[in-house]
Design an enzyme around this catalytic site. Sequence first.
Site, mmCIF file in Angstrom:
data_model
loop_
_atom_site.group_PDB
_atom_site.id
_atom_site.type_symbol
_atom_site.label_atom_id
_atom_site.label_comp_id
_atom_site.label_asym_id
_atom_site.label_seq_id
_atom_site.Cartn_x
_atom_site.Cartn_y
_atom_site.Cartn_z
ATOM 1 N N CYS A 19 -5.719 -0.131 9.198
ATOM 2 C CA CYS A 19 -4.380 -0.162 8.616
ATOM 3 C C CYS A 19 -3.828 1.221 8.312
ATOM 4 O O CYS A 19 -4.559 2.208 8.255
ATOM 5 C CB CYS A 19 -4.400 -0.928 7.283
ATOM 6 S SG CYS A 19 -5.005 -2.589 7.399
ATOM 7 N N GLY A 47 -2.280 0.698 13.316
ATOM 8 C CA GLY A 47 -2.258 -0.763 13.346
ATOM 9 C C GLY A 47 -1.050 -1.282 14.079
ATOM 10 O O GLY A 47 0.074 -0.906 13.734
ATOM 11 N N ASN A 125 -5.757 -0.105 2.978
ATOM 12 C CA ASN A 125 -6.415 0.377 4.190
ATOM 13 C C ASN A 125 -7.909 0.473 3.909
ATOM 14 O O ASN A 125 -8.320 1.156 2.981
ATOM 15 C CB ASN A 125 -5.851 1.750 4.569
ATOM 16 C CG ASN A 125 -6.601 2.434 5.694
ATOM 17 O OD1 ASN A 125 -6.658 3.651 5.775
ATOM 18 N ND2 ASN A 125 -7.184 1.666 6.589
ATOM 19 N N GLY A 126 -8.723 -0.224 4.708
ATOM 20 C CA GLY A 126 -10.167 -0.160 4.508
ATOM 21 C C GLY A 126 -10.800 -1.525 4.619
ATOM 22 O O GLY A 126 -10.187 -2.477 5.101
ATOM 23 N N TYR A 267 -10.644 10.632 16.364
ATOM 24 C CA TYR A 267 -9.809 9.695 17.093
ATOM 25 C C TYR A 267 -8.642 9.084 16.316
ATOM 26 O O TYR A 267 -7.513 9.087 16.788
ATOM 27 C CB TYR A 267 -10.694 8.569 17.653
ATOM 28 C CG TYR A 267 -9.943 7.446 18.313
ATOM 29 C CD1 TYR A 267 -9.303 7.640 19.540
ATOM 30 C CD2 TYR A 267 -9.856 6.179 17.738
ATOM 31 C CE1 TYR A 267 -8.601 6.607 20.167
ATOM 32 C CE2 TYR A 267 -9.170 5.143 18.356
ATOM 33 C CZ TYR A 267 -8.549 5.363 19.572
ATOM 34 O OH TYR A 267 -7.865 4.350 20.185
#
Length: 480
Positions: A19, A47, A125-126, A267
Site C-alpha cells: 500500500c 498499489g 501500509n504494512g 525496487y
Amino acid sequence: MNNSNNVDNYISDEIHEECGVFGIYDLDGKDVASSIYYGLFALQHRGQESCGIAVSDTNGPKGSVKSCKGMGLVNEVFTPESLEDLEGNIGVGHVRYSTAGASNRENTQPLVLNYVKGTLGLAHNGNLINALELKDELAYTGAIFQTTIDSEVIAYLIARERLKTGSVEEAVGKAMLKLKGAYSLVIMSPRKLIGARDPFGFRPLCIGKRDNTYVLASESSALDAVDVEFVRDVLPGEVVMINEDGIHSDMSMAQPKISKCIFEYIYFARPDSCLDTVSVYNSRIMAGRILAQTHPVEADLVVGVPDSGNAAAMGYSFESGIQYATAFVKNSYVGRTFIKPKQSMRESSVRIKLNVLKDVVKGKRVIMIDDSIVRGTTCERIVKMLKNAGATEVHVRISSPPFLYPCYFGTDVPSDDQLIAHNNTVEQIRDMIGADSLGYLSVDRLSELIEGDTGYCDACFSGNYPIEPPKDDIRGEYEK
C-alpha cells in the site's frame, strides 16, 4: 512453473508492495481532496488494485466524513465531480495492493469508523503478523468486522483505547503495544492528523509542510507532487500528531532495534524518493556498482529492465566503463484491467509490456540488469527476447540477493516452494533462464546501498526475521 502466455503470469512474477498512504491537513480551511488525489497518483506504484479518499471539515460537525473508494487505478476511480463532492480541509488517502485479505471493494481503504468519541479515518501500509489473534480477541468482546483486512483490527484497537485515554494520539500509542509486524499509519480524527510508524520502521513515512498545510506520505516523491517541502521522516516507533499548534511527537514506543525494508530501496520506492534520508536513486546506482565489482564480464552494452533496473544498470556502467544503453521500450498502460490474451494467441505477455530495440542489441554482448528473479518466468522471456533481437550474449545481473524466504511484513514474496532460488543453484537458474552468465548482489553488501546503515530487514534473502515469524503462512488468511 506455469508458462502460459498471459498477462497475469507476467504480473505474478513481480513482487508487489502492499500500500501507499497519504494524509493532509490544511489549517487555513481549504479543501484537500485534489491534493490527496495527486499524492495518491504519485504513490500509484505502491498499489494498483484499489484506492480511496476520506475527508472531513475540522470546522464542521464532528461526525461528518465524506469518502470515495473503488477498485482500480487512481484515475479510474476518481472523477472531477467526485473530487468536488469531497469537501473538507483534512483527509487521508490510500492505494492498495493486497497481500492479506481478498481484493474486493469492501477491503478498500481508508477505513472510516464511527464510534462514541466521533470518527476515525485510517490508512495503513504494512502487514500484522498477529492480526488473527487480535481479531479473535476483539470478536469475543463483541466486535463485528466488515472487512477481511488487518487494518480494521488496528482501527478497532485505536477506537477501544480512545475510550480509556485522553486523546487519539495516546490511544494510537496504546494500540501499538498490542500490534506485531509492519505498519505505517495515517489517521484522521475530527480535529487532528496523526501518523505512526511501527518500532522496527519496516515501511516508510514522512512529513511535509507548505505554508499552513501539513502532509504525511509514504514517500517524499508524493510531497513533490503537491508542491510540499519535505520536513523529515517519521521515526520508527514514533507517533506524530498535527493540529493547529503544529507537529507534536511521542517517541515512547521507540526501540534500539530498527529493521527498515531493504527492498524499498532496491525496487518498491520511486527513484526520486528519499527514505530515511537515503536517496533511492543513489541506492540503485550503488547496487549496480557493486555488481560490476563482484560479477564483472566482458561485454559491449549494459541495459536495465525498466524501471527499477535502469539506475542499477547505470551504476554498473559507471563502475565498469561499459557503455549504458536503452534496450527496452516499456508500455506503461498495462494496468490491472488488461484483457488476458487467449491461450491460442501467440503474443507473449512480456512483449505486451516490454519491447526490445533491435538496432541497439543486434550483434552485441549485453549485460542485462534487473531488480530480482522471483519464479524465473519473466526473466527467461526477456533473455529470449534479447537473443531473438540479435544479442550474441546475454549476461544477467540482479541488483538484489536471491529470494529464499517469504515476507510477512507487507510485501507479497511468495512461499519458498514458489521461489526459483529456493530449490535451484545459481548455475541451475542461469540454465533455466537461458543466460550466458548470472550474478546476484551479495547479502553481505546490502548495507552499502543505504550508506552503511545496518538497521534494515533482509529476511526474504537471509531468513533472519527481526520478529519471530508465524509458524504458518498467514498471508491471505484473514478472510477465513
